[in-house]
Motif scaffolding. Structure first.
Motif, mmCIF file in Angstrom:
data_model
loop_
_atom_site.group_PDB
_atom_site.id
_atom_site.type_symbol
_atom_site.label_atom_id
_atom_site.label_comp_id
_atom_site.label_asym_id
_atom_site.label_seq_id
_atom_site.Cartn_x
_atom_site.Cartn_y
_atom_site.Cartn_z
ATOM 1 N N GLU A 462 -6.154 -0.084 6.203
ATOM 2 C CA GLU A 462 -6.285 0.248 4.788
ATOM 3 C C GLU A 462 -5.006 0.660 4.071
ATOM 4 O O GLU A 462 -5.048 0.917 2.871
ATOM 5 C CB GLU A 462 -7.330 1.364 4.623
ATOM 6 N N TRP A 463 -3.848 0.718 4.754
ATOM 7 C CA TRP A 463 -2.662 1.154 4.014
ATOM 8 C C TRP A 463 -2.335 0.232 2.837
ATOM 9 O O TRP A 463 -1.946 0.707 1.765
ATOM 10 C CB TRP A 463 -1.456 1.333 4.954
ATOM 11 N N PRO A 464 -2.523 -1.110 2.958
ATOM 12 C CA PRO A 464 -2.249 -1.944 1.781
ATOM 13 C C PRO A 464 -3.245 -1.703 0.645
ATOM 14 O O PRO A 464 -2.907 -1.882 -0.527
ATOM 15 C CB PRO A 464 -2.379 -3.376 2.323
ATOM 16 N N HIS A 465 -4.474 -1.312 0.995
ATOM 17 C CA HIS A 465 -5.506 -1.068 -0.022
ATOM 18 C C HIS A 465 -5.037 -0.035 -1.045
ATOM 19 O O HIS A 465 -5.214 -0.214 -2.255
ATOM 20 C CB HIS A 465 -6.791 -0.595 0.666
ATOM 21 N N HIS A 466 -4.427 1.031 -0.565
ATOM 22 C CA HIS A 466 -3.998 2.103 -1.464
ATOM 23 C C HIS A 466 -2.851 1.647 -2.367
ATOM 24 O O HIS A 466 -2.774 2.051 -3.534
ATOM 25 C CB HIS A 466 -3.605 3.332 -0.647
ATOM 26 N N ILE A 467 -1.988 0.794 -1.847
ATOM 27 C CA ILE A 467 -0.885 0.289 -2.670
ATOM 28 C C ILE A 467 -1.412 -0.686 -3.720
ATOM 29 O O ILE A 467 -0.977 -0.673 -4.878
ATOM 30 C CB ILE A 467 0.173 -0.390 -1.782
ATOM 31 N N ILE A 468 -2.355 -1.526 -3.338
ATOM 32 C CA ILE A 468 -2.941 -2.485 -4.286
ATOM 33 C C ILE A 468 -3.571 -1.758 -5.466
ATOM 34 O O ILE A 468 -3.416 -2.167 -6.623
ATOM 35 C CB ILE A 468 -3.983 -3.372 -3.570
ATOM 36 N N LEU A 469 -4.269 -0.665 -5.197
ATOM 37 C CA LEU A 469 -4.899 0.092 -6.277
ATOM 38 C C LEU A 469 -3.861 0.654 -7.240
ATOM 39 O O LEU A 469 -4.095 0.726 -8.452
ATOM 40 C CB LEU A 469 -5.752 1.227 -5.701
#
Length: 528
Positions: A462-469
């Motif tokens: 999920e680390w990319p998820h937080h950047i995408i948001l």
């Protein structure tokens, strides 16, 4: 009466006329007129009982039937579980249930007494006059005890003094008088105490709970007692004690589906609002609100009757109810904001606390205490310690491997809107950046061949998820130092561990090449 020694060491004191000296705890009252009655001696907190004036919460007609039946069945049993603890998060309708039970059993002649604690409401927020208030009510509900209670006060004029333990008061003024009437007294009677968590005297409340458990174990409670509260730590500890399990009947409101009840409440109350405002509302198509809007409202309410009641008040009190409801549906409601502020004000206010709360708020999926500890590099015990004061709004499991979660999504809304939360505001874009950085730091420490050997799955996936948001924000407010650190961490991670991460991700069955390309692009975009 032993009160003739109260002023024996006083000087310059003159009492004239037909006066009665009353010693009630630390206060000495000089009352002119005939001898004091029992009520004057006990000084009950009249606005703390179920008969108090003003608006009181109670169950809406036709709702909470299953919970009420559960309480009724417990009350009708003849086992050792004479103490019932009804618990639930803020806004779940505990006080409404207490009021309804108290009124119902008062009508049946089975209520001994009731006390509704309320923080910041004078004597209602303290335990000092709980026993005297109950004693007064019992002298009325069971008239045969009146003489026995008066006799106990006559034998010991200091019985109500603050220096006397609540255990001693409880025995002398409640259980002893009732037990002496065992041949004429039905054990199916009940005492109701609502809002244990609203009492400011936490130490004394813990002692009171321990006393009830001890007396119940010894079969010394000649009645049943219903207690309600949020799951505050000083209360939970006492009920979690091994000695309590054999005498405690626990009702967790989380185990009951409140949605049908709140649906009924919304339908009937919005129908009433429509009819009362017909000159304004007749142009609004029925049903109002629509099925879709009602479904949204139910999702917003969750299990919170407080939210539902506040919503109805907001809409019903406005001259243009349909506009208010439209705005509420568009922007969310702040009905629980004061309560959230109250709970949060009791927390430690440390950077660790806010880091934990913010992390729980932005997590894509709920995590266990152990998993969150690995993500944030915080010991599980420290996580629990920091969050204990807010466990009425953040669910803290008894097992470190079970999931933590916010009890209701409205807390997330409250925290992320500065105009509502003020001092407690948590900026979502900033916290998503911090969470991405925490995930990358966690992975950077992993020297194994496969990330799954020692890293939490959340950090891997999920680390990319937080950047995408963050990138999707129209006007993100970024801390330049944090952004530079994050970009450097991504570049370093992809350079030295990118292949291992890619292989690990490809081993996850729900991740396809298209998703992988999109997520890898996140790091490229930030690096440019």
């Amino acid at each position: 009466m032993a009160s003739n020694t109260i002023l024996q060491d006083a000087t310059g004191t003159t009492i004239s006329g037909d006066a009665q000296v009353i010693n009630a705890g630390r206060d000495v009252n000089i009352v002119h007129g005939p001898p004091a009655g029992l009520s004057q001696l006990l000084r009950p907190v009249s606005n703390a009982t179920h008969t108090r004036s003003g608006p009181v919460a109670k169950c809406y007609p036709g709702t909470r039937v299953e919970v009420i039946n559960t309480i009724r069945n417990w009350l009708g049993r003849r086992d050792k579980q004479s103490v019932c603890w009804l618990n639930g998060p803020a806004g779940y309708g505990k006080s409404g249930l207490s009021q309804t039970i108290a009124e119902r059993y008062a009508d049946q002649g089975r209520l001994l007494g009731s006390f509704f604690f309320l923080r910041g409401a004078g004597h209602r927020s303290h335990i000092a006059r709980l026993i005297s208030t109950f004693s007064h009510q019992i002298s009325i509900s069971v008239p045969a005890t009146k003489r026995l209670i008066a006799q106990a006060l006559e034998e010991d004029s200091t019985l109500l003094d603050s220096s006397i333990s609540i255990v001693h008061q409880f025995r002398r003024l409640i259980t002893n008088p009732l037990s002496s009437l065992s041949t004429r007294f039905s054990p199916s009677k009940i005492l109701v105490i609502d809002g244990l968590d609203e009492c400011d005297d936490k130490v004394q409340m813990a002692e009171f709970i321990e006393m009830l458990i001890d007396m119940s174990q010894r079969d010394q409670l000649p009645f049943r007692i219903l207690l309600t509260s949020r799951v505050e730590e000083h209360i939970r500890k006492k009920f979690a004690d091994a000695r309590a399990q054999s005498v405690l009947y626990c009702i967790d409101l989380d185990a009951f589906d409140a949605r049908p009840d709140i649906h009924l409440y919304f339908e009937q109350e919005f129908g009433r609002i429509y009819d009362q405002n017909l000159p304004i509302m007749w142009r609004i198509p029925q049903p109002w609100p629509s099925s879709q809007a009602l479904s949204v409202l139910l999702d917003m309410a969750g299990s919170s009757f407080m939210f539902a009641a506040t919503m109805v008040r907001l809409v019903g009190e406005d001259p243009m109810p349909y506009k208010v409801l439209r705005d509420v549906l568009a922007s969310g409601s702040n009905g629980l904001d004061p309560l959230y502020k109250q709970v949060l004000s009791s927390a430690s206010q440390t950077p660790t606390f806010y880091r934990l709360l913010a992390s729980i708020m932005v997590l894509k999926t709920n995590q266990s205490i152990n998993s969150l500890g690995l993500l944030l590099d915080i010991q599980a015990g420290d996580i629990v310690l920091e969050l204990l004061k807010v466990q009425s709004i953040v669910k803290i499991p008894g097992d470190d491997n079970e999931l933590m979660m916010l009890y209701h999504t409205s807390l997330r809304d409250f925290l992320s809107i500065k105009s509502r939360s003020g001092y407690y505001f948590i900026d979502p874009p900033s916290r998503h950046l911090h969470m991405a950085l925490d995930c990358l730091k966690c992975l950077a420490k992993d020297s194994s061949e496969d990330f799954f050997d020692s890293s939490p799955e959340y950090a891997i996936v999920e680390w990319p998820h937080h950047i995408i948001l963050v990138l999707q924000e129209q006007e993100p407010i970024w801390d330049e130092a944090i952004m530079n650190t994050l970009v450097y961490s991504i570049e370093k991670f992809l350079t030295f561990q990118g292949k291992k991460w890619f292989n690990t991700m490809m081993s996850i069955t729900y991740m396809d090449d298209k998703d992988m390309q999109a997520w890898l692009g996140t790091g490229v975009e930030l690096s440019q």
